[in-house]
Design a protein around this motif. Structure first.
Motif, PDB file in Angstrom:
ATOM      1  N   ALA A 169       0.608  -1.092   0.133  1.00 53.85           N
ATOM      2  CA  ALA A 169      -0.012  -0.122  -0.434  1.00 53.85           C
ATOM      3  C   ALA A 169       0.644   1.340   0.160  1.00 53.85           C
ATOM      4  O   ALA A 169       0.723   2.410  -0.172  1.00 53.85           O
ATOM      5  N   ASN A 170       2.185   1.277   0.716  1.00 51.00           N
ATOM      6  CA  ASN A 170       3.118   2.061   0.167  1.00 51.00           C
ATOM      7  C   ASN A 170       4.133   2.307  -0.303  1.00 51.00           C
ATOM      8  O   ASN A 170       4.721   3.673  -0.302  1.00 51.00           O
ATOM      9  N   LEU A 171       3.986   1.618  -1.718  1.00 55.98           N
ATOM     10  CA  LEU A 171       4.807   1.971  -2.565  1.00 55.98           C
ATOM     11  C   LEU A 171       5.013   2.670  -3.565  1.00 55.98           C
ATOM     12  O   LEU A 171       3.264   2.851  -3.571  1.00 55.98           O
ATOM     13  N   HIS A 172       5.837   3.022  -4.214  1.00 54.47           N
ATOM     14  CA  HIS A 172       5.590   4.468  -5.523  1.00 54.47           C
ATOM     15  C   HIS A 172       5.105   3.028  -6.434  1.00 54.47           C
ATOM     16  O   HIS A 172       6.791   2.980  -6.801  1.00 54.47           O
ATOM     17  N   PHE A 173       4.615   3.172  -7.325  1.00 56.52           N
ATOM     18  CA  PHE A 173       4.752   2.572  -8.546  1.00 56.52           C
ATOM     19  C   PHE A 173       4.889   3.412  -9.589  1.00 56.52           C
ATOM     20  O   PHE A 173       3.807   4.212 -10.503  1.00 56.52           O
ATOM     21  N   GLY A 174       5.944   4.079  -9.607  1.00 55.30           N
ATOM     22  CA  GLY A 174       6.343   4.691 -10.608  1.00 55.30           C
ATOM     23  C   GLY A 174       7.155   4.060 -11.615  1.00 55.30           C
ATOM     24  O   GLY A 174       7.830   5.129 -12.695  1.00 55.30           O
ATOM     25  N   ALA A 175       7.721   3.183 -11.621  1.00 60.18           N
ATOM     26  CA  ALA A 175       8.813   2.624 -12.662  1.00 60.18           C
ATOM     27  C   ALA A 175       7.521   2.041 -13.554  1.00 60.18           C
ATOM     28  O   ALA A 175       6.873   1.446 -13.196  1.00 60.18           O
ATOM     29  N   VAL A 176       7.933   2.167 -14.882  1.00 64.29           N
ATOM     30  CA  VAL A 176       7.213   1.675 -15.882  1.00 64.29           C
ATOM     31  C   VAL A 176       7.719   0.908 -16.982  1.00 64.29           C
ATOM     32  O   VAL A 176       9.006   1.191 -17.458  1.00 64.29           O
ATOM     33  N   SER A 184       3.264  -1.030 -18.154  1.00 63.63           N
ATOM     34  CA  SER A 184       2.544  -1.080 -16.955  1.00 63.63           C
ATOM     35  C   SER A 184       3.762  -0.082 -16.133  1.00 63.63           C
ATOM     36  O   SER A 184       4.737   0.014 -16.445  1.00 63.63           O
ATOM     37  N   GLN A 185       2.689  -0.049 -14.844  1.00 64.33           N
ATOM     38  CA  GLN A 185       3.755   0.700 -13.674  1.00 64.33           C
ATOM     39  C   GLN A 185       3.998  -0.536 -12.671  1.00 64.33           C
ATOM     40  O   GLN A 185       3.103  -0.506 -11.727  1.00 64.33           O
ATOM     41  N   ALA A 209       4.626  -6.137  -8.385  1.00 64.20           N
ATOM     42  CA  ALA A 209       3.415  -5.137  -9.412  1.00 64.20           C
ATOM     43  C   ALA A 209       1.646  -5.292  -9.274  1.00 64.20           C
ATOM     44  O   ALA A 209       2.081  -4.654  -8.177  1.00 64.20           O
ATOM     45  N   ARG A 210       1.577  -4.191  -9.833  1.00 67.73           N
ATOM     46  CA  ARG A 210       0.135  -3.568  -9.014  1.00 67.73           C
ATOM     47  C   ARG A 210      -1.180  -4.845  -8.924  1.00 67.73           C
ATOM     48  O   ARG A 210      -0.904  -5.923  -9.692  1.00 67.73           O
ATOM     49  N   ASP A 211      -1.814  -4.876  -8.216  1.00 70.08           N
ATOM     50  CA  ASP A 211      -3.040  -5.922  -8.149  1.00 70.08           C
ATOM     51  C   ASP A 211      -3.732  -5.384  -9.575  1.00 70.08           C
ATOM     52  O   ASP A 211      -4.140  -5.340 -10.249  1.00 70.08           O
TER      53      ASP A 211
END
Length: 241
Positions: A169-176, A184-185, A209-211
């Protein structure tokens, strides 16, 4: 008193002859055989083998002399032991094919199982779909990976990341990243410990990866490169620590 018949004297004589042959072979082996002499013009290289064969001959001859087996029993024994010998020879000559078959069966029955072999390497079996999957431990949590040589980084699904103690929940999904389904991010993280059978990889860079993005975590090239080498043989992948 009944005198022993002539048959017994013949048996005793044959046994003495065989014993003399054994004694001569033993004297030859201990007194004259030189293991450093590898000349093909002499019989020195066959000394130990000659002693073994002489002992086997003595045992067989003694059993034939004193047991007096019937001809049918002898033929049955020859067929039985000869057949077993042929099976052993055939099995040895086809050992690589049988080993490959065993790994294929293991991949079907127990997909993901990694086997540490006697030489320290780790063998992965191919599953029914033709892919290599491996059950590993990430920070102590059990994770099933799909080995993906097209992925540059280890990538955890959100579910597996949570199981490994990562606060998704506290991760930053900024890498593409680019995937088969498009761009995807993902979030960069560090895995403290990743264990496969007897191999342990520490401080591994990875993505989360995102959910819903990944059903199975990916074992990427940055983890494979931690091994000194890896190769594919038949139905298995061999990882060399």
């Amino acid at each position: 008193m009944r005198r022993p018949g002539p048959g017994r004297f013949v048996n005793l004589l044959m046994l003495l002859v065989l014993a003399a042959i054994i004694a001569g072979a033993a004297v030859y082996f201990f007194a004259f055989w030189d293991p450093t002499d590898v000349s093909e013009a002499t019989l020195d290289r066959s000394g130990p083998a000659f002693v073994k064969l002489a002992i086997i001959g003595l045992v067989l001859a003694a059993s034939m002399i004193f047991a007096r087996p019937r001809l049918g029993e002898v033929l049955n024994a020859i067929i039985l032991w000869g057949g077993l010998g042929l099976i052993l020879v055939a099995g040895y000559s086809m050992r690589f094919e049988l080993e490959d078959m065993a790994y294929r069966v293991m991949g079907s029955l127990m997909p993901g199982m990694a086997v540490e072999q006697g030489d320290g390497t780790v063998a992965l079996a191919r599953d029914r779909s033709g892919h290599y999957v491996v059950d590993a431990s990430v920070n102590g949590a059990s994770v099933r990976f799909l080995v993906d040589t097209g992925a540059s980084m280890v990538t955890l699904s959100a579910r597996d990341a949570r199981a490994a103690g990562i606060d998704v929940a506290n991760l930053h999904f900024g890498a593409v990243v680019s995937t088969a389904n498009g761009r995807s991010q993902v979030a960069p993280v560090r895995i403290s410990k990743l264990e496969i059978a007897g191999a342990t990889l520490s401080n591994i860079r990875a993505f989360v990866a995102r959910d819903g993005m990944l059903d199975t975590s990916l074992f990427g090239m940055n983890a494979l490169d931690r091994f000194s080498s890896w190769r594919v043989e038949g139905g298995r992948m061999i990882l060399v620590p």
